[in-house]
Enzyme design. Sequence first.
Site, PDB file in Angstrom:
ATOM      1  N   ARG A  37     -15.079  -0.972 -13.424  1.00 20.41           N
ATOM      2  CA  ARG A  37     -14.247  -2.119 -13.774  1.00 20.41           C
ATOM      3  C   ARG A  37     -14.911  -3.384 -13.224  1.00 20.41           C
ATOM      4  O   ARG A  37     -15.678  -3.338 -12.260  1.00 20.41           O
ATOM      5  CB  ARG A  37     -12.846  -1.973 -13.182  1.00 20.41           C
ATOM      6  CG  ARG A  37     -12.085  -0.736 -13.632  1.00 20.41           C
ATOM      7  CD  ARG A  37     -10.744  -0.661 -12.937  1.00 20.41           C
ATOM      8  NE  ARG A  37      -9.929   0.469 -13.388  1.00 20.41           N
ATOM      9  CZ  ARG A  37      -9.912   1.662 -12.812  1.00 20.41           C
ATOM     10  NH1 ARG A  37     -10.674   1.877 -11.733  1.00 20.41           N
ATOM     11  NH2 ARG A  37      -9.153   2.624 -13.277  1.00 20.41           N
ATOM     12  N   LYS A  67      -8.324   1.361  -8.750  1.00 13.87           N
ATOM     13  CA  LYS A  67      -6.885   1.115  -8.731  1.00 13.87           C
ATOM     14  C   LYS A  67      -6.203   2.071  -7.763  1.00 13.87           C
ATOM     15  O   LYS A  67      -6.623   3.218  -7.599  1.00 13.87           O
ATOM     16  CB  LYS A  67      -6.303   1.281 -10.139  1.00 13.87           C
ATOM     17  CG  LYS A  67      -6.696   0.176 -11.109  1.00 13.87           C
ATOM     18  CD  LYS A  67      -5.994   0.354 -12.435  1.00 13.87           C
ATOM     19  CE  LYS A  67      -6.307  -0.792 -13.400  1.00 13.87           C
ATOM     20  NZ  LYS A  67      -5.631  -0.626 -14.701  1.00 13.87           N
ATOM     21  N   HIS A  74     -14.505  -5.030 -19.896  1.00 15.54           N
ATOM     22  CA  HIS A  74     -13.785  -3.781 -20.101  1.00 15.54           C
ATOM     23  C   HIS A  74     -14.225  -3.084 -21.379  1.00 15.54           C
ATOM     24  O   HIS A  74     -14.080  -1.865 -21.504  1.00 15.54           O
ATOM     25  CB  HIS A  74     -12.277  -4.033 -20.120  1.00 15.54           C
ATOM     26  CG  HIS A  74     -11.498  -2.969 -19.412  1.00 15.54           C
ATOM     27  ND1 HIS A  74     -11.634  -2.716 -18.066  1.00 15.54           N
ATOM     28  CD2 HIS A  74     -10.582  -2.064 -19.868  1.00 15.54           C
ATOM     29  CE1 HIS A  74     -10.833  -1.712 -17.721  1.00 15.54           C
ATOM     30  NE2 HIS A  74     -10.193  -1.306 -18.805  1.00 15.54           N
ATOM     31  N   ARG A 131     -16.870  -0.768 -20.350  1.00 12.67           N
ATOM     32  CA  ARG A 131     -16.276   0.424 -19.729  1.00 12.67           C
ATOM     33  C   ARG A 131     -15.744   1.371 -20.811  1.00 12.67           C
ATOM     34  O   ARG A 131     -15.937   2.588 -20.723  1.00 12.67           O
ATOM     35  CB  ARG A 131     -15.152  -0.002 -18.783  1.00 12.67           C
ATOM     36  CG  ARG A 131     -14.384   1.141 -18.129  1.00 12.67           C
ATOM     37  CD  ARG A 131     -13.454   0.564 -17.061  1.00 12.67           C
ATOM     38  NE  ARG A 131     -12.363   1.451 -16.704  1.00 12.67           N
ATOM     39  CZ  ARG A 131     -12.430   2.390 -15.761  1.00 12.67           C
ATOM     40  NH1 ARG A 131     -13.578   2.574 -15.099  1.00 12.67           N
ATOM     41  NH2 ARG A 131     -11.384   3.141 -15.470  1.00 12.67           N
ATOM     42  N   HIS A 160      -9.495   7.665 -13.408  1.00 10.22           N
ATOM     43  CA  HIS A 160      -8.121   7.683 -13.918  1.00 10.22           C
ATOM     44  C   HIS A 160      -7.287   8.673 -13.120  1.00 10.22           C
ATOM     45  O   HIS A 160      -7.678   9.828 -12.949  1.00 10.22           O
ATOM     46  CB  HIS A 160      -8.096   8.084 -15.395  1.00 10.22           C
ATOM     47  CG  HIS A 160      -8.584   7.019 -16.315  1.00 10.22           C
ATOM     48  ND1 HIS A 160      -9.004   7.269 -17.608  1.00 10.22           N
ATOM     49  CD2 HIS A 160      -8.717   5.677 -16.143  1.00 10.22           C
ATOM     50  CE1 HIS A 160      -9.377   6.139 -18.180  1.00 10.22           C
ATOM     51  NE2 HIS A 160      -9.205   5.155 -17.320  1.00 10.22           N
ATOM     52  N   TYR A 168      -9.388   8.095 -25.351  1.00 16.43           N
ATOM     53  CA  TYR A 168     -10.758   8.067 -25.855  1.00 16.43           C
ATOM     54  C   TYR A 168     -11.035   9.214 -26.828  1.00 16.43           C
ATOM     55  O   TYR A 168     -11.981   9.146 -27.602  1.00 16.43           O
ATOM     56  CB  TYR A 168     -11.752   8.092 -24.692  1.00 16.43           C
ATOM     57  CG  TYR A 168     -11.683   6.830 -23.868  1.00 16.43           C
ATOM     58  CD1 TYR A 168     -12.228   5.644 -24.341  1.00 16.43           C
ATOM     59  CD2 TYR A 168     -11.041   6.817 -22.639  1.00 16.43           C
ATOM     60  CE1 TYR A 168     -12.143   4.476 -23.599  1.00 16.43           C
ATOM     61  CE2 TYR A 168     -10.955   5.659 -21.888  1.00 16.43           C
ATOM     62  CZ  TYR A 168     -11.501   4.497 -22.379  1.00 16.43           C
ATOM     63  OH  TYR A 168     -11.411   3.345 -21.650  1.00 16.43           O
TER      64      TYR A 168
END
Length: 309
Positions: free
Chosen positions: A152, A183, A252, A255, A278, A287
């Site tokens: 990110r 995150k 992004h 990414r 994730h 995806y």
Amino acid sequence: MQPPKLTDEQQRYLDHLRVQRRLAERTLTLYTEALERLNALAAKADVPLLRLTAHQARRFLAQLHQGDLAPRTLALILSAWRGWYRWLGHNGLIAANPIVDLRPPKVGRPLPKALAVDDAVRLADYAEPNADPVGEALDRCLVELLYGGGVRVSELVGLDLRYFPTSLGWIEPDTQEAHVLGKGSKRRAVPLGGPALKALQDWLAVRGQWAQDGETALLVNKRGRRITAHQVRARLKERALHAGMPTHVHPHMLRHSFASHLLQSSGDLRGVQELLGHANISTTQVYTRLDFQHLAKVYDAAHPRAKKK
């Protein structure tokens, strides 16, 4: 006789939103249109607005849904209705809000936008003629880390040259990894391929021409301080324009391209989840839909039964 477009209570509510809540004029216009829709539906059904029941309101919503309104539009309409009836309740004009439990149809999650493989490689390999060599090395390095590592932009700008006690992220050349803080304050190691390592080496060879003494950041701007996310976006946008990219490119998107291209090649959803950091595999599964779109295009272009007359 046609009922007024807005009742006195509705006009007072809109005045409240304008003066007390200071909503933007565009929002007020949309709320006005939503209340006018409500009035038209109520008039057609011969239902007094102040006696509207939850069952009747649900029927109104179904009628709007049959009119092919987008889920986001329906959500805004319900928000306007709900707010007005809440205001009526606060002013003692109704006993219960008939909209309180109504929910619009779910909005489909948009697919992430990814570059084609050839475009992503062309962007990474692009060399600007007569460019400042320091800036060129910086641009190539940030593209390789974004696309080659799938990080990110917040993780990218947080990288330090090496580990420090205060580091959010750092580079480990010996293990060919970048350690990033993602995150939820979750750390993960991102493997770096050959092109990314080469871009890092080229950048480190000229970094000292920009970096101020004592600056720990891996990527620095012309002032010698840690580069910001805004500066990364601006540099990437300019590089993409010069490279002739067919679409607006942002960090992004690289990414997304990393994840999509890796999944196309490997089919390893769990592995891609780990590389992206994730927490939930459902986030990564989007995806697979992007990958299916790619396969569908291949089918449409190549299979004899897919060819249009």
